[in-house]
Design a protein around this motif. Structure first.
Motif, PDB file in Angstrom:
ATOM      1  N   ILE A  85       0.846  -1.190   0.000  1.00 24.67           N
ATOM      2  CA  ILE A  85       0.000   0.000   0.000  1.00 24.67           C
ATOM      3  C   ILE A  85       0.883   1.242   0.000  1.00 24.67           C
ATOM      4  O   ILE A  85       2.065   1.176   0.337  1.00 24.67           O
ATOM      5  N   LEU A  86       0.304   2.365  -0.393  1.00 26.41           N
ATOM      6  CA  LEU A  86       0.980   3.663  -0.283  1.00 26.41           C
ATOM      7  C   LEU A  86       0.664   4.247   1.090  1.00 26.41           C
ATOM      8  O   LEU A  86      -0.471   4.140   1.557  1.00 26.41           O
ATOM      9  N   VAL A  87       1.667   4.849   1.727  1.00 21.77           N
ATOM     10  CA  VAL A  87       1.445   5.507   3.012  1.00 21.77           C
ATOM     11  C   VAL A  87       2.069   6.897   2.989  1.00 21.77           C
ATOM     12  O   VAL A  87       3.023   7.150   2.265  1.00 21.77           O
ATOM     13  N   THR A  88       1.497   7.796   3.782  1.00 21.28           N
ATOM     14  CA  THR A  88       2.110   9.103   3.983  1.00 21.28           C
ATOM     15  C   THR A  88       2.856   9.054   5.308  1.00 21.28           C
ATOM     16  O   THR A  88       2.337   8.580   6.313  1.00 21.28           O
ATOM     17  N   ILE A  89       4.094   9.529   5.276  1.00 17.80           N
ATOM     18  CA  ILE A  89       4.949   9.548   6.456  1.00 17.80           C
ATOM     19  C   ILE A  89       4.957  10.972   6.987  1.00 17.80           C
ATOM     20  O   ILE A  89       5.180  11.917   6.230  1.00 17.80           O
ATOM     21  N   ARG A  90       4.729  11.109   8.278  1.00 20.67           N
ATOM     22  CA  ARG A  90       4.702  12.443   8.883  1.00 20.67           C
ATOM     23  C   ARG A  90       6.087  13.079   8.848  1.00 20.67           C
ATOM     24  O   ARG A  90       7.099  12.392   8.945  1.00 20.67           O
ATOM     25  N   ALA A  91       6.127  14.391   8.735  1.00 20.76           N
ATOM     26  CA  ALA A  91       7.391  15.126   8.819  1.00 20.76           C
ATOM     27  C   ALA A  91       7.954  14.963  10.228  1.00 20.76           C
ATOM     28  O   ALA A  91       7.210  14.875  11.202  1.00 20.76           O
ATOM     29  N   SER A  92       9.287  14.904  10.319  1.00 20.28           N
ATOM     30  CA  SER A  92       9.947  14.760  11.619  1.00 20.28           C
ATOM     31  C   SER A  92      11.318  15.427  11.547  1.00 20.28           C
ATOM     32  O   SER A  92      11.686  16.006  10.527  1.00 20.28           O
ATOM     33  N   GLN A 135      13.921  13.926  11.150  1.00 17.01           N
ATOM     34  CA  GLN A 135      14.675  13.190  10.131  1.00 17.01           C
ATOM     35  C   GLN A 135      14.407  13.697   8.717  1.00 17.01           C
ATOM     36  O   GLN A 135      15.148  13.379   7.802  1.00 17.01           O
ATOM     37  N   GLY A 136      13.332  14.450   8.527  1.00 13.72           N
ATOM     38  CA  GLY A 136      13.058  14.954   7.191  1.00 13.72           C
ATOM     39  C   GLY A 136      11.615  15.363   6.994  1.00 13.72           C
ATOM     40  O   GLY A 136      10.789  15.237   7.896  1.00 13.72           O
TER      41      GLY A 136
END
Length: 106
Positions: A22-29, A31-32
């Protein structure tokens, strides 16, 4: 199983945990910035519990995400997912530069 509309992101609580990609959105942190990745629910090498593993991970050093890092998901698009979208007229497509038709840009 009915596929949700691929234009709508879904809450991670509803993501399939059957090993499908699946496609997921990764929260900003720290690390980037926020980004999108392809993951699946699996048990990474040497992991006790299953979790979200990036599908392009190395088997020796898998990239895994915690639930807090992931914001939302959607199914991967299929070749048929755009069938109901309006067609673009050929006249609307960008026209090639006549000087570069034969690959002369090299």
């Amino acid at each position: 199983m009915n596929q949700p509309d691929t234009a709508d992101w879904q809450p991670m609580a509803t993501a399939p945990r059957d090993g499908s990609r699946i496609l997921v959105t990764i929260r900003a942190s720290e690390q980037g910035p926020a980004e999108v990745d392809v993951v699946r629910w699996a048990r990474a090498a040497h992991a006790v519990e299953p979790g979200w593993v990036a599908t392009d991970s190395d088997a020796i050093a898998p990239v895994t995400y915690t639930a807090g890092e992931l914001a939302s998901w959607m199914p991967l698009p299929t070749a048929l997912s755009g069938r109901n979208r309006p067609r673009i007229a050929k006249s609307e497509l960008p026209q090639p530069d006549p000087g570069e038709i034969d690959g002369s840009a090299i």
